[in-house]
Design an enzyme around this catalytic site. Structure first.
Site, short mmCIF file in Angstrom:
data_model
loop_
_atom_site.label_atom_id
_atom_site.label_comp_id
_atom_site.label_asym_id
_atom_site.label_seq_id
_atom_site.Cartn_x
_atom_site.Cartn_y
_atom_site.Cartn_z
N GLU A 292 -5.98 -36.53 34.77
CA GLU A 292 -6.03 -36.26 33.32
C GLU A 292 -5.62 -37.55 32.62
O GLU A 292 -4.55 -38.09 32.89
CB GLU A 292 -5.10 -35.10 32.98
CG GLU A 292 -5.56 -33.79 33.61
CD GLU A 292 -7.01 -33.48 33.31
OE1 GLU A 292 -7.39 -33.45 32.12
OE2 GLU A 292 -7.79 -33.28 34.26
N CYS A 326 -1.31 -37.59 24.30
CA CYS A 326 -2.72 -37.77 24.60
C CYS A 326 -3.57 -37.06 23.55
O CYS A 326 -4.71 -37.43 23.32
CB CYS A 326 -3.03 -37.23 25.99
SG CYS A 326 -2.49 -35.54 26.20
P1 NAP Z 1 0.25 -44.77 33.05
O1 NAP Z 1 0.76 -46.11 32.72
O2 NAP Z 1 -1.15 -44.65 33.53
O3 NAP Z 1 1.25 -44.19 34.16
C1 NAP Z 1 1.14 -42.86 34.64
C2 NAP Z 1 1.78 -42.79 36.01
O4 NAP Z 1 1.01 -43.56 36.95
C3 NAP Z 1 3.20 -43.35 36.06
O5 NAP Z 1 3.98 -42.57 36.92
C4 NAP Z 1 2.96 -44.73 36.64
O6 NAP Z 1 4.09 -45.27 37.28
C5 NAP Z 1 1.88 -44.43 37.64
N1 NAP Z 1 1.13 -45.60 38.12
C6 NAP Z 1 0.96 -46.79 37.52
N2 NAP Z 1 0.18 -47.59 38.29
C7 NAP Z 1 -0.15 -46.88 39.40
C8 NAP Z 1 -0.93 -47.14 40.56
N3 NAP Z 1 -1.55 -48.30 40.76
N4 NAP Z 1 -1.04 -46.18 41.48
C9 NAP Z 1 -0.44 -44.99 41.31
N5 NAP Z 1 0.32 -44.68 40.23
C10 NAP Z 1 0.45 -45.60 39.29
O7 NAP Z 1 0.40 -43.77 31.82
P2 NAP Z 1 1.70 -43.54 30.92
O8 NAP Z 1 1.93 -44.73 30.07
O9 NAP Z 1 2.82 -43.05 31.76
O10 NAP Z 1 1.24 -42.30 30.03
C11 NAP Z 1 0.45 -42.44 28.88
C12 NAP Z 1 -0.99 -42.12 29.17
O11 NAP Z 1 -1.10 -40.80 29.69
C13 NAP Z 1 -1.87 -42.13 27.93
O12 NAP Z 1 -3.10 -42.73 28.23
C14 NAP Z 1 -2.05 -40.65 27.63
O13 NAP Z 1 -3.21 -40.34 26.88
C15 NAP Z 1 -2.12 -40.09 28.99
N6 NAP Z 1 -1.81 -38.65 29.02
C16 NAP Z 1 -2.84 -37.78 29.24
C17 NAP Z 1 -2.60 -36.42 29.24
C18 NAP Z 1 -3.71 -35.44 29.49
O14 NAP Z 1 -3.43 -34.26 29.71
N7 NAP Z 1 -4.96 -35.86 29.45
C19 NAP Z 1 -1.31 -35.95 29.02
C20 NAP Z 1 -0.28 -36.88 28.80
C21 NAP Z 1 -0.55 -38.23 28.81
P3 NAP Z 1 4.97 -46.42 36.56
O15 NAP Z 1 5.64 -45.78 35.39
O16 NAP Z 1 5.93 -46.82 37.62
O17 NAP Z 1 4.02 -47.51 36.18
#
Ligand code: NAP
Ligand code: MG
Length: 521
Positions: A292, A326
């Site tokens: 997601e 999001c």
């Molecule tokens: P993110 O930077 O993509 O990180 C999400 C998770 O992925 C974190 O636990 C992060 O760990 C991990 N991660 C980073 N690089 C990775 C890799 N190479 N392999 C595996 N895992 C990895 O997103 P965020 O800043 O936490 O959250 C914001 C985003 O989430 C926005 O784009 C928002 O729209 C989206 N979101 C979507 C929904 C939905 O339901 N569609 C809901 C909520 C949020 P680290 O923190 O250690 O980097």
């Protein structure tokens, strides 16, 4: 604790706290003090029930005052991440055989414990990610909802599923779990999404490694301990905080990982999807990826809309939790007939938004989550000033916490950068549409498709939007945020992800596979 199963009632959303009630406000203040007294605590990894301390730490800072260390967690190495995956794979052999009632029972107990500790969890989110009291409480209420909803759903899936009768045979179809999986949540619904994805995976009989977001690892550490208290056996949830860029690829590509349940950015989601697609030596399955991802959500304001209601919906959707949802409205698309009126009213409404430390309930907006977010959002604001006309905000507030003013940029072209890329901060682009057809076309012109709203009093426009507004969650005459578990199954189209519909009746299927069993009579 005794079993909670004999008291199951129909699912009902948890009421959010009303902090104008002096008792709730007092409880929240007491919780904020208590959580502050516990600042600086160090939380270990949990692998196969064993608590493992590492020298390397993840520091969780309060974005409203980054000199405050909310707490630390250990940080898993690649070897420790692999050990955790092996532990999850071993635990799967017994957990998959546990009765579904037992698994549901522990999730109901977890919900009860979370409800008891509601204010403390609320307070932690205020400090760890900068949520206002109400936003923090909404997040924890949603976490409770996910637990309550998925425990009931698991019991429903455990019941027989009728197939078409065939003479001379007894046929059935049963749902069985997948295996050991990875749960990788974001920080923005640090309680709800983390707890929801974890609970959905384990209540259906899977085991997991939970790699929390590095910006919200403390709340995940609390929740992992709470699950143990609720009776979840060792090895079922292994807790491995660690930077995604260091251990992410190892987790995703590990041959014992059967599924990855991810919520986060488009970039990371696509990377995971690609990596997971490649089978590794010794891997016996196609990994299932539920990803997601981001949004660029629009609220369309038609010329026949109640403009005051639309202004309120846009302001709350764009600036609640600093626009870091999001589902946040980052584009208001307004029909020409009401454009000037809308802008004037929106400007006045935004001027009333208070920005400051969210520990003080008078502030509607708190800080953005970290320094990197502050600078990336600030760059978008600079770009926006060139792409449109700044009518509100645009500046940082103070110089210690990561505070930004609610920012509105008008007269933005539909294909401008700030109208296309997810900013994930308190920045709203306002776009003028010639007419309703033009507005819908603009609403659909991004690569995302998560949420959208339309304010109108015209039934024909509602009918048109039902068919043609291409988003996973479409709302009429209300804000684009605040999806409720059960009522608004949640997930988006296109680059917003795999449309998993969290909190809906199909969600648990993503953590199971069906087995058909036929017996000749
Ligand atoms: P993110 O930077 O993509 O990180 C999400 C998770 O992925 C974190 O636990 C992060 O760990 C991990 N991660 C980073 N690089 C990775 C890799 N190479 N392999 C595996 N895992 C990895 O997103 P965020 O800043 O936490 O959250 C914001 C985003 O989430 C926005 O784009 C928002 O729209 C989206 N979101 C979507 C929904 C939905 O339901 N569609 C809901 C909520 C949020 P680290 O923190 O250690 O980097
Ligand atoms: Mg933090």
């Amino acid at each position: 604790m005794t079993s909670t199963l004999d008291q199951i009632t129909a699912f009902k959303n948890e009421a959010v706290k009303d902090f104008s009630d002096p008792a709730d406000a007092a409880a929240m203040r007491a919780a904020l003090d208590a959580v502050k007294d516990g600042f600086g605590k160090d939380y270990p990894l949990v692998i196969d029930g064993k608590r493992v301390e590492t020298e390397k730490k993840i520091r969780s800072l309060n974005p409203a005052d980054p000199t405050q260390l909310v707490g630390l967690t250990s940080s898993a190495s690649k070897e420790q991440a692999a050990e955790a995956i092996e532990a999850a794979a071993r635990a799967f052999e017994s957990w998959k055989r546990s009765p579904p009632e037992q698994r549901a029972d522990s999730i109901f107990k977890a919900a009860a414990l979370l409800r008891e500790r509601r204010f403390k969890y609320d307070a932690l989110l205020v400090y760890e990610v900068g949520k206002s009291w109400s936003e923090a409480d909404g997040d924890i209420a949603e976490a409770i909802d996910f637990l309550e909803f998925y425990a009931r759903e698991a019991l429903r899936y455990a019941r027989p599923h009728p197939v078409v009768p065939l003479d001379g045979e007894r046929n059935e179809m049963v749902y069985i779990p997948l295996g050991a999986g990875a749960v990788i949540p974001p920080w923005n619904f640090a309680g709800a999404i983390m707890a929801g994805m974890t609970a959905a995976a384990i209540v259906t009989g899977n085991t997991v490694v939970l790699k929390p977001s590095s910006d919200s690892a403390i709340v995940a550490a609390w929740f992992v301990d709470l699950l143990t208290e609720a009776g979840v056996p060792k090895g079922v949830v292994n807790f491995i905080p660690g930077s995604g860029s260091t251990i992410g690829d190892l987790i995703v590509s590990h041959p014992l990982i059967r599924f990855i349940s991810f919520t986060g950015s488009k970039e990371v989601g696509l990377h995971i999807n690609e990596l997971a697609a490649k089978p590794q030596p010794g891997q016996k399955w196609i990994k299932r990826v539920v990803a997601e991802m981001g949004g660029k959500d629009s609220i369309v304001v038609a010329s026949d809309a109640d403009v005051d209601a639309a202004v309120e919906g846009v302001a709350v959707s764009a600036f609640g939790f600093q626009g870091q949802k999001c589902s946040a409205c980052s584009r208001a698309i307004v029909e020409a007939g009401v454009y000037d009126q809308f802008l004037e009213k929106l400007k006045n409404r935004v001027a009333k938004i208070t920005v400051g430390n969210p520990a003080d309930p008078k502030n509607f907006m708190g800080p953005v989550v970290n320094e990197a977010a502050l600078s990336s959002i600030s760059e978008y604001i600079e770009k926006g000033k060139r792409e449109g006309r700044l009518i509100a905000g645009g500046k940082r507030v103070g110089d210690s916490g990561y505070f930004l003013e609610p920012t509105v940029i008008a007269d933005v072209a539909p294909d401008a950068v700030i109208a296309q890329e997810e900013i994930f901060g308190p920045v709203l682009a306002v776009i003028k549409a010639r007419d309703f057809d033009d507005a819908l076309r603009i609403a659909n012109n991004t690569e995302f498709g998560l949420t959208g709203s339309l304010y109108t009093s015209d039934e024909r426009k509602i009918e048109r939007a039902r068919d043609d507004f291409f988003v996973g969650n479409l709302y009429f005459n209300r804000k684009s945020t605040g999806a409720m578990v059960g009522a608004h199954p949640f997930g988006g189209f296109n680059m917003s992800g795999t449309d998993s519909k969290a909190g809906g009746p199909d969600y648990l299927l993503l953590f199971m596979q069906a087995k058909t069993i036929s017996r000749r009579l």
